[in-house]
Design an enzyme around this catalytic site. Structure first.
Site, mmCIF file in Angstrom:
data_model
loop_
_atom_site.group_PDB
_atom_site.id
_atom_site.type_symbol
_atom_site.label_atom_id
_atom_site.label_comp_id
_atom_site.label_asym_id
_atom_site.label_seq_id
_atom_site.Cartn_x
_atom_site.Cartn_y
_atom_site.Cartn_z
ATOM 1 N N LYS A 1 33.939 -103.744 -71.976
ATOM 2 C CA LYS A 1 34.677 -102.789 -72.814
ATOM 3 C C LYS A 1 34.856 -103.327 -74.244
ATOM 4 O O LYS A 1 34.596 -102.636 -75.237
ATOM 5 C CB LYS A 1 36.041 -102.518 -72.166
ATOM 6 C CG LYS A 1 37.026 -101.802 -73.039
ATOM 7 C CD LYS A 1 36.586 -100.400 -73.320
ATOM 8 C CE LYS A 1 37.284 -99.841 -74.532
ATOM 9 N NZ LYS A 1 37.218 -98.423 -74.665
ATOM 10 N N CYS B 1 40.789 -98.779 -81.616
ATOM 11 C CA CYS B 1 39.807 -99.431 -80.744
ATOM 12 C C CYS B 1 38.897 -100.354 -81.524
ATOM 13 O O CYS B 1 38.964 -101.573 -81.414
ATOM 14 C CB CYS B 1 38.991 -98.361 -80.033
ATOM 15 S SG CYS B 1 40.019 -97.047 -79.362
HETATM 16 N N1 SAJ Z 1 32.928 -95.477 -88.641
HETATM 17 C C1 SAJ Z 1 32.215 -95.849 -89.770
HETATM 18 N N2 SAJ Z 1 30.841 -95.739 -89.742
HETATM 19 C C2 SAJ Z 1 30.185 -95.281 -88.655
HETATM 20 C C3 SAJ Z 1 30.910 -94.916 -87.512
HETATM 21 C C4 SAJ Z 1 32.283 -95.029 -87.519
HETATM 22 O O1 SAJ Z 1 32.779 -96.274 -90.791
HETATM 23 O O2 SAJ Z 1 28.956 -95.182 -88.722
HETATM 24 C C5 SAJ Z 1 34.393 -95.598 -88.622
HETATM 25 C C6 SAJ Z 1 35.110 -94.281 -88.335
HETATM 26 O O3 SAJ Z 1 35.231 -93.496 -89.470
HETATM 27 C C7 SAJ Z 1 36.444 -94.776 -87.795
HETATM 28 C C8 SAJ Z 1 36.064 -96.068 -87.059
HETATM 29 O O4 SAJ Z 1 34.790 -96.428 -87.548
HETATM 30 O O5 SAJ Z 1 37.348 -95.093 -88.832
HETATM 31 C C9 SAJ Z 1 36.004 -95.936 -85.546
HETATM 32 O O6 SAJ Z 1 35.496 -94.649 -85.176
HETATM 33 P P1 SAJ Z 1 34.392 -94.408 -84.052
HETATM 34 O O7 SAJ Z 1 34.081 -92.982 -84.058
HETATM 35 O O8 SAJ Z 1 33.267 -95.346 -84.226
HETATM 36 O O9 SAJ Z 1 35.099 -94.912 -82.702
HETATM 37 P P2 SAJ Z 1 36.528 -94.628 -82.021
HETATM 38 O O10 SAJ Z 1 37.431 -95.752 -82.404
HETATM 39 O O11 SAJ Z 1 37.008 -93.259 -82.257
HETATM 40 O O12 SAJ Z 1 36.137 -94.766 -80.466
HETATM 41 C C10 SAJ Z 1 35.543 -95.970 -79.988
HETATM 42 C C11 SAJ Z 1 34.304 -95.640 -79.128
HETATM 43 N N3 SAJ Z 1 33.547 -96.853 -78.864
HETATM 44 C C12 SAJ Z 1 32.195 -96.923 -79.049
HETATM 45 O O13 SAJ Z 1 31.542 -96.004 -79.473
HETATM 46 C C13 SAJ Z 1 31.538 -98.199 -78.666
HETATM 47 C C14 SAJ Z 1 34.734 -94.955 -77.821
HETATM 48 O O14 SAJ Z 1 33.616 -94.753 -76.973
HETATM 49 C C15 SAJ Z 1 35.765 -95.827 -77.092
HETATM 50 O O15 SAJ Z 1 36.205 -95.219 -75.872
HETATM 51 C C16 SAJ Z 1 36.957 -95.959 -78.028
HETATM 52 O O16 SAJ Z 1 36.508 -96.664 -79.208
HETATM 53 C C17 SAJ Z 1 38.039 -96.757 -77.310
HETATM 54 O O17 SAJ Z 1 39.034 -96.135 -76.898
HETATM 55 O O18 SAJ Z 1 37.892 -97.961 -77.116
#
Ligand code: SAJ
Length: 406
Positions: free
Chosen positions: A201, A255
């Site tokens: 995880k 996360c």
């Molecule tokens: N972000 C970027 N660039 C990107 C992608 C995301 O700057 O290319 C930023 C987003 O804007 C945001 C942050 O990263 O601020 C996190 O967003 P996210 O959409 O990547 O992820 P979370 O935090 O919403 O959800 C993640 C997911 N993990 C993965 O994809 C490995 C989700 O599957 C998990 O269940 C969740 O964390 C969790 O609860 O752990």
């Protein structure tokens, strides 16, 4: 019957999903207000498909209460805060929930922990809690770790379709829990050990954090020498073995911006790439703030209160503000002793920061520079509203000419 403990972002959809797929479910939360809201027929946050799922679960007979139930299966889905200073996870809520479960659970009950914990937490904190009660794991109680994997913004779909990991001490117990999740999960469910499940995880979120940090670092390099980072990433990603994520104003949420620190906290001399990546991501709001100052200078804007931040949530089309880059930026701005930035977010209806607007037109009327911090559909689909403004788009979602990028 399954007793789901903790009815937040993960516990609630999980409880609803089980109930709407024929499992008898009671949802328990210590927050009486939240339970009352659910009992009155309302969900507590916005998510695509959640209201329909709620209606189906209510129809199937789900109940909500503040009381722990006497049953053979518990799913614990409570928050795991982390200590900002030590970068370590604080398992207090998980341990408290398990203790309360153990007070009522019959012999042989299965306790599934869904909350994200740092690798080793179950051995270090949960097993001792069981032993302190004079109970034996594997006999009196069976511990399982089934970390959630769903992404806010697409939770209901991902609950149904994502693959899952079940970590258990005994294979047979793991298989039983797999069967329970199979009631709704159409993805593959892997049964493994508890320590492995804990680690997978955190590693999944760390992988994403490091990849985003790489994109953010590329953005800084490209900015330094006037190169187009988006075009470069787009072309690189056409290579069959390259898949770079997108740079942005920082990383928020509870996360990706948190979990990798568990590894840095536990293995400070080993997790060096991870630690540096987290610093790059955490430095992005400051980078954006410096860029705002440069854009103001270039355009002869001297008053910071003529600059507006569009977006307060941690990413697009969700109402969650935890660790959001905008909040980080405002905090950084306060530390620079310059304040006055205006703020607006369509998903945030209560006042949470200074100079916050609740009406997009009013917000736009008061600013010359609009900094798009979050690419909500509202602004993506109504870009003409930004015409005539100086636009700094940190998310690369605005297609108007002359837009500034990160
Ligand atoms: N972000 C970027 N660039 C990107 C992608 C995301 O700057 O290319 C930023 C987003 O804007 C945001 C942050 O990263 O601020 C996190 O967003 P996210 O959409 O990547 O992820 P979370 O935090 O919403 O959800 C993640 C997911 N993990 C993965 O994809 C490995 C989700 O599957 C998990 O269940 C969740 O964390 C969790 O609860 O752990």
């Amino acid at each position: 019957m399954v007793n789901v403990i903790g009815l937040g972002y993960i516990g609630l959809p999980t409880a609803l999903m089980l109930a709407s797929h024929g499992v008898e479910v009671v949802g328990t939360d210590y927050n009486a207000g939240l339970v009352k809201t659910l009992e009155s027929g309302h969900t507590t946050f916005k998510e695509d498909g959640l209201d329909d799922l709620f209606a189906a679960a209510v129809k199937a007979g789900i109940r909500f209460t503040t009381e722990y139930q006497v049953t053979d299966t518990y799913i614990v889905s409570v928050p795991t805060p982390y200590d900002d200073f030590s970068k370590k996870v604080d398992p207090c809520y998980v341990v408290a929930a398990v203790n309360s479960v153990l007070d009522v659970a019959p012999k042989g009950a299965v306790v599934v922990i869904e909350s994200t914990v740092s690798p080793g937490t179950i051995d270090k904190y949960v097993r001792p809690a069981v032993e302190e009660k004079g109970l034996k794991t594997g006999e009196d109680v069976h511990l399982v770790h089934a970390p959630e994997r769903i992404i806010p913004g697409n939770m209901v779909y991902e609950l149904l379709h994502n693959n899952r990991t079940i970590g258990a001490d005994e294979r047979e117990v793991g298989e039983r829990v797999k069967e329970l999740y199979s009631s709704f999960c159409q993805g593959e469910i892997v049964v493994t050990g508890i320590r492995t499940a804990e680690m997978t995880k955190v590693v999944e979120n760390t992988f994403r954090a490091v990849n985003i940090a790489f994109a953010n670092e590329l953005a800084k390099i490209c900015r330094h020498d006037g190169m187009d980072v988006y075009e470069i990433i787009r072309i690189c990603n056409m290579h069959p073995r390259v898949n770079i994520l997108q740079p942005g104003p920082g990383v928020g949420g509870h996360c990706i911006s948190v979990d990798p620190w568990f590894l840095v906290g536990d293995y400070p001399s080993l997790a060096t790439v991870i630690g540096e990546s987290m610093k790059v991501n955490d430095g992005m709001p400051d980078f954006v703030l410096e860029r705002i100052y440069d854009i103001m200078k270039e355009n002869g804007v001297t008053d910071i209160s003529r600059v507006g931040l569009y977006g307060l949530t941690y990413k697009e089309n969700v109402d969650d503000m935890r660790q959001s880059p905008t909040l980080q930026l405002l905090d950084s701005q306060a530390r620079h002793l310059a304040e006055g930035l205006k703020v607006y977010d369509p998903f945030v209806t209560r006042d949470v920061v200074k100079n916050q607007y609740h009406d997009l037109d009013a917000f736009l009327r008061c600013v010359d520079i609009v900094v798009v911090m979050v690419g909500h559909d509202e602004i993506k689909k109504n870009q003409s509203l930004l015409e005539g403004k100086i636009v700094f788009d940190t998310r690369n979602v605005i297609t108007l000419p002359g837009v500034y990028h990160i």
